[in-house]
Design a protein around this motif. Structure first.
Motif, PDB file in Angstrom:
ATOM      1  N   GLY A  44      29.277 -45.054 -47.111  1.00  0.00           N
ATOM      2  CA  GLY A  44      30.624 -44.481 -47.642  1.00  0.00           C
ATOM      3  C   GLY A  44      30.150 -45.626 -49.565  1.00  0.00           C
ATOM      4  O   GLY A  44      29.372 -45.800 -49.602  1.00  0.00           O
TER       5      GLY A  44
ATOM      6  N   ARG B 169      25.766 -47.852 -36.810  1.00  0.00           N
ATOM      7  CA  ARG B 169      27.007 -47.742 -37.767  1.00  0.00           C
ATOM      8  C   ARG B 169      28.167 -46.503 -37.055  1.00  0.00           C
ATOM      9  O   ARG B 169      28.094 -45.721 -36.425  1.00  0.00           O
ATOM     10  CB  ARG B 169      26.832 -46.382 -39.091  1.00  0.00           C
ATOM     11  N   HIS B 170      29.824 -47.532 -38.259  1.00  0.00           N
ATOM     12  CA  HIS B 170      31.034 -46.866 -37.328  1.00  0.00           C
ATOM     13  C   HIS B 170      31.510 -46.820 -35.865  1.00  0.00           C
ATOM     14  O   HIS B 170      31.729 -45.791 -35.325  1.00  0.00           O
ATOM     15  CB  HIS B 170      30.438 -45.189 -37.834  1.00  0.00           C
ATOM     16  N   ASP B 171      30.529 -47.971 -35.162  1.00  0.00           N
ATOM     17  CA  ASP B 171      30.563 -48.050 -33.821  1.00  0.00           C
ATOM     18  C   ASP B 171      32.251 -49.356 -33.780  1.00  0.00           C
ATOM     19  O   ASP B 171      31.449 -50.403 -34.388  1.00  0.00           O
ATOM     20  CB  ASP B 171      30.019 -47.439 -32.726  1.00  0.00           C
ATOM     21  N   PRO B 172      33.532 -49.437 -34.396  1.00  0.00           N
ATOM     22  CA  PRO B 172      34.433 -50.715 -33.756  1.00  0.00           C
ATOM     23  C   PRO B 172      33.507 -51.057 -32.310  1.00  0.00           C
ATOM     24  O   PRO B 172      33.831 -50.787 -31.600  1.00  0.00           O
ATOM     25  CB  PRO B 172      35.122 -50.068 -33.728  1.00  0.00           C
TER      26      PRO B 172
ATOM     27  N   HIS C 161      35.861 -51.861 -38.052  1.00  0.00           N
ATOM     28  CA  HIS C 161      34.975 -50.404 -38.307  1.00  0.00           C
ATOM     29  C   HIS C 161      34.135 -50.191 -37.684  1.00  0.00           C
ATOM     30  O   HIS C 161      33.243 -49.589 -38.298  1.00  0.00           O
ATOM     31  CB  HIS C 161      35.831 -49.995 -40.070  1.00  0.00           C
TER      32      HIS C 161
ATOM     33  N   VAL D 131      28.405 -50.641 -41.061  1.00  0.00           N
ATOM     34  CA  VAL D 131      28.557 -48.972 -42.232  1.00  0.00           C
ATOM     35  C   VAL D 131      28.033 -49.745 -43.686  1.00  0.00           C
ATOM     36  O   VAL D 131      27.370 -50.824 -43.727  1.00  0.00           O
ATOM     37  CB  VAL D 131      30.896 -49.811 -42.967  1.00  0.00           C
TER      38      VAL D 131
ATOM     39  N   ASP E 268      27.840 -40.457 -43.440  1.00  0.00           N
ATOM     40  CA  ASP E 268      27.322 -41.828 -43.254  1.00  0.00           C
ATOM     41  C   ASP E 268      27.499 -43.116 -43.902  1.00  0.00           C
ATOM     42  O   ASP E 268      27.703 -44.271 -43.339  1.00  0.00           O
ATOM     43  CB  ASP E 268      25.452 -41.325 -42.819  1.00  0.00           C
TER      44      ASP E 268
ATOM     45  N   GLU F  27      34.895 -43.300 -47.808  1.00  0.00           N
ATOM     46  CA  GLU F  27      33.793 -42.383 -46.949  1.00  0.00           C
ATOM     47  C   GLU F  27      34.175 -41.141 -46.782  1.00  0.00           C
ATOM     48  O   GLU F  27      34.551 -40.889 -46.227  1.00  0.00           O
ATOM     49  CB  GLU F  27      34.272 -43.064 -45.574  1.00  0.00           C
TER      50      GLU F  27
END
Length: 236
Positions: free
Chosen positions: A71, A106-109, A33, A36, A69, A66
């Protein structure tokens, strides 16, 4: 908007900071993921088991819900034994974390980068410089700023490196000029061979130069602390 629920994601904590009265804001880098931001509610309370668990260099299985932005952390458990770092290796581990915090959105695997990160941490206690140089190169590749080091590099020549044009041969008099690197060093970097001290020095200069525009003008705190540690050691 429905809350996404993530269960038992393999991750490492990059940084924590106080959040409200008894909570922590956790920046974590997960295998599937990406980076985060998680609120660990009550993690700063005296009896919270999370307080000791949410530490850098500890492989974890994190669960969270989540929405937006940030979680909300719902569970954490150790996935393996922590990597034990001491001396300069601690600051170098923080440096890896700062690179990820600064350069990865963030949130860029980035599952391959996560594997590279865990490999770098495992190598740090034995071989600091190879660990750092390999990770820096792979990070640049993953973010789309990889070095163009072609197969026809000549170990006997020297090169300057241009971000757009790649490695450009220079005259025999040029090795004294700033930002010139030996062909042997560039070949070693391309082939991930980190057993030569002179090549490692060239790699460090080149990779630092490639990272600098991405990091901006602010010096990473880990680099400043490591430099201060080395200065104190030289005086003893």
């Amino acid at each position: 908007m429905a809350r996404a629920r993530i269960e038992l994601a393999l991750a490492h904590v990059l940084r924590t900071q106080p959040f409200r009265d008894t909570s922590l804001l956790v920046e974590a880098f997960s295998q599937d993921h990406g980076r985060v931001g998680l609120v660990a509610r009550g993690a700063r309370a005296p009896k919270s088991r999370l307080r000791a668990l949410l530490q850098p260099f500890q492989p974890l299985l994190l669960s969270w819900s989540e929405q937006g932005d940030l979680g909300s952390l719902t569970g954490a458990e150790a996935a393996a034994q922590p990597v034990t770092l001491s001396g300069e290796a601690v600051f170098c581990g923080w440096y890896l974390n700062e690179l990820l915090l600064t350069l990865v959105q963030r949130h860029d695997p980035h599952p391959q980068l996560y594997a590279d990160y865990t490999e770098a941490l495992a190598l740090l206690p034995q071989r600091i410089e190879p660990s750092l140089r390999r990770f820096e190169m792979r990070l640049l590749n993953e973010l789309g700023y990889g070095l163009d080091l072609p197969d026809d590099l000549d170990a006997a020549l020297h090169y300057r490196f241009d971000a757009e044009e790649g490695a450009i041969p220079v005259s025999a008099a040029a090795p004294q000029v700033l930002h010139v690197y030996s062909g042997a060093s560039l070949i070693a970097l391309r082939d991930e061979r980190f057993d030569d001290a002179a090549a490692l020095r060239d790699m460090r200069r080149l990779l630092n130069r490639q990272l600098k525009p991405l990091l901006g003008s602010r010096e990473l705190e880990s680099a400043r602390l490591l430099r201060a540690l080395r200065a104190r050691s030289s005086l003893q």
